[in-house]
Design an enzyme around this catalytic site. Structure first.
Site, mmCIF file in Angstrom:
data_model
loop_
_atom_site.group_PDB
_atom_site.id
_atom_site.type_symbol
_atom_site.label_atom_id
_atom_site.label_comp_id
_atom_site.label_asym_id
_atom_site.label_seq_id
_atom_site.Cartn_x
_atom_site.Cartn_y
_atom_site.Cartn_z
ATOM 1 C CB THR A 43 -0.933 0.015 1.221
ATOM 2 O OG1 THR A 43 -0.152 -0.195 2.406
ATOM 3 C CG2 THR A 43 -1.979 -1.084 1.118
ATOM 4 C CG HIS A 48 3.631 0.953 8.524
ATOM 5 N ND1 HIS A 48 3.105 0.130 9.493
ATOM 6 C CD2 HIS A 48 2.746 0.922 7.497
ATOM 7 C CE1 HIS A 48 1.962 -0.373 9.093
ATOM 8 N NE2 HIS A 48 1.715 0.083 7.874
ATOM 9 C CG HIS A 51 4.352 -3.618 7.283
ATOM 10 N ND1 HIS A 51 4.383 -2.323 6.817
ATOM 11 C CD2 HIS A 51 3.269 -4.196 6.704
ATOM 12 C CE1 HIS A 51 3.385 -2.132 5.980
ATOM 13 N NE2 HIS A 51 2.687 -3.248 5.893
ATOM 14 C CE LYS A 85 -6.530 -1.277 6.256
ATOM 15 N NZ LYS A 85 -6.057 -2.467 6.961
ATOM 16 N NE ARG A 89 -6.266 -1.500 2.671
ATOM 17 C CZ ARG A 89 -5.202 -2.270 2.872
ATOM 18 N NH1 ARG A 89 -4.324 -2.451 1.922
ATOM 19 N NH2 ARG A 89 -5.025 -2.861 4.037
ATOM 20 C CD GLN A 177 -4.396 -13.283 2.699
ATOM 21 O OE1 GLN A 177 -4.723 -12.107 2.538
ATOM 22 N NE2 GLN A 177 -4.069 -13.777 3.882
ATOM 23 C CG ASP A 198 -5.487 -7.845 10.741
ATOM 24 O OD1 ASP A 198 -4.550 -8.665 10.787
ATOM 25 O OD2 ASP A 198 -5.382 -6.721 10.212
ATOM 26 C CE LYS A 233 -4.582 -1.307 13.017
ATOM 27 N NZ LYS A 233 -4.683 -1.279 11.536
ATOM 28 C CE LYS A 236 -1.717 4.325 11.458
ATOM 29 N NZ LYS A 236 -3.112 4.410 10.984
ATOM 30 C CB THR A 237 3.770 10.287 15.804
ATOM 31 O OG1 THR A 237 4.068 10.706 14.456
ATOM 32 C CG2 THR A 237 4.777 9.224 16.228
#
Length: 427
Positions: A43, A48, A51, A85, A89, A177, A198, A233, A236-237
């Site tokens: 994506t 990040h 992962h 989600k 997307r 998948q 998930d 999660k 993230k900031t």
């Protein structure tokens, strides 16, 4: 590391959330080297922090003598996984997708050993899907998918009940998948798929498809998602995701993220993301419980993670930047580094010409920066020894700033007291 030790390690680290058959999985791992795969949807052009849970899972299996497959979803990425989600997307262009695939593939080489006959494999599912016609796929794969079972998956149910709903495109993701697992089993003898919690619905769909199409028993293993103690999660900031690409998230910012992990989360992060052994883990846990204020565990986590992702040079750069933030002398810095370190510090623009000739009087520079309110306030602060230029104390009230006082290409750093900073940028 034996198969038994691997399962035990995953368990003490809290990395086993669900397995399809843990006893049989243990027997399979004890029977000899196995192949395990985890999929990564491209994506973005960089992985990040989120992962890293799955990257480290593949590393742990490789350390135990098994063969990991990192599967980049060039085909599945065209659709987007609906799992976890709340809405569909945005679809990527072919050019964007290829750039992302290339970026993620290159980063994987930092973490896994791809050399040798039993080295890790880096595959792209677009390679086996690009020539598959729609009709062929429906005949070969679609006929083996009971719609009732698909409707029962949590990832499908939650979206059907939401305002966003679920498109047929996303509904089909599970088939793609699941077929990946069949393809990897057929071509590479892969019998294990792992992923985040998930992904349970997608993983079990692949196991069922493998039973129907190949008559084989396949296995699934999921790990918890990387979240804080209150369920948010991690990774993230306020500025966004913490990326592994140093151009997106600098080694300094990456290091600081881990240094500032909450006490309630730090030991879980060490267990989930590092290869620190149990003995050291227990020692860090004891030190944190005895005196959390020293942040011993956070510093060890930050050091380990930064060296893993950015190497020795990246770690040295991050540690040097951290020392600057806490008063260490500034040398060999760049404008970019100082901008990152002092991102929240006010800055003032000044003409570079003032640094020529006799230079710029420090008293005037302090007033211009806003650190002092008047020339008398500036003189008093210098006399008290509370003024610093590039983190070196200013003792001379008549000091005049010159080109030699630049901390980087265009920036001088002024400080009053322990923590009150200001930057002057010379254009």
């Amino acid at each position: 590391m034996t198969a038994t030790n691997l399962i035990e390690e995953l368990r003490w680290r809290g990395l086993i959330h669900q397995t399809t058959d843990e006893a049989e999985l243990g027997k399979l791992l004890q029977s000899g080297p196995q192949t395990i795969y985890i999929g990564f949807d491209p994506t973005a052009s960089s992985l990040h922090v989120g992962h890293l849970m799955q990257v480290m899972m593949l590393r742990r299996f490789q350390r135990a003598g098994h063969r990991p497959i990192a599967l980049v979803g060039g085909a599945t990425g065209m659709i987007g996984d609906p799992s976890g989600k709340s809405e569909e997307r945005n679809l990527l262009t072919a050019e964007q997708l290829q750039a992302n695939v290339d970026g993620v593939a290159e980063q994987m080489k930092q973490f896994l050993n791809f050399s040798g006959d039993q080295g890790a494999l880096l595959l792209n599912n677009f390679e086996w899907m690009k020539s598959y016609s729609y009709l062929e796929f429906l005949r070969d794969v679609g006929k083996n998918f009971p719609v009732g079972a698909m409707m029962g998956k949590e990832s499908v149910r939650s979206r059907l009940d939401s305002e966003a709903g679920l498109s047929y495109t996303e509904f089909s993701y599970m088939l793609l998948q699941a077929y990946d697992f069949v393809q990897l089993s057929r071509e590479h003898g892969c019998k294990i798929q792992a992923g985040g919690s998930d992904q349970w619905g997608n993983i079990t769909a692949g196991i069922d498809l493998g039973r129907r199409m190949l008559g084989q028993q396949l296995f699934g293993l999921t790990a918890p998602l990387l979240t804080t103690s209150d369920g948010r999660k991690m990774g993230k900031t306020e500025k966004g995701a913490i990326w592994l690409d140093p151009e997106r998230t600098s080694p300094y910012e990456f290091f600081q993220y881990w240094v500032n992990v909450e006490d309630a989360d730090v030991m879980r992060c060490i267990a989930y993301l590092t290869e620190i052994e149990r003995e050291e883990y227990d020692e860090l846990a004891a030190q944190t419980e005895a005196d959390a204020g020293k942040r011993v565990a956070q510093k060890r986590l930050a050091t380990w993670m930064t060296e893993l992702v950015h190497g020795e040079q990246g770690l040295e750069s991050a540690e040097r930047a951290t020392k600057i933030l806490f008063g260490g002398e500034i040398e060999k810095a760049s404008d970019a580094q100082l901008s990152q370190i002092f991102a929240d510090v006010p800055s003032t623009e000044a003409e570079r010409s003032v640094l020529g000739g006799d230079g710029w009087w420090i008293v005037e520079a302090l007033q211009a920066s806003g650190l002092t309110s008047s020339s008398s306030d500036a003189r008093r602060a210098i006399k008290e020894g509370s003024i610093y230029l590039n983190n070196r104390r200013v003792g001379d009230m008549n000091h005049r700033l010159s080109e030699d006082d630049l901390a980087s290409e265009t920036v001088t750093v002024l400080r009053r007291g322990k923590r009150k900073y200001a930057l002057i940028r010379f254009s």
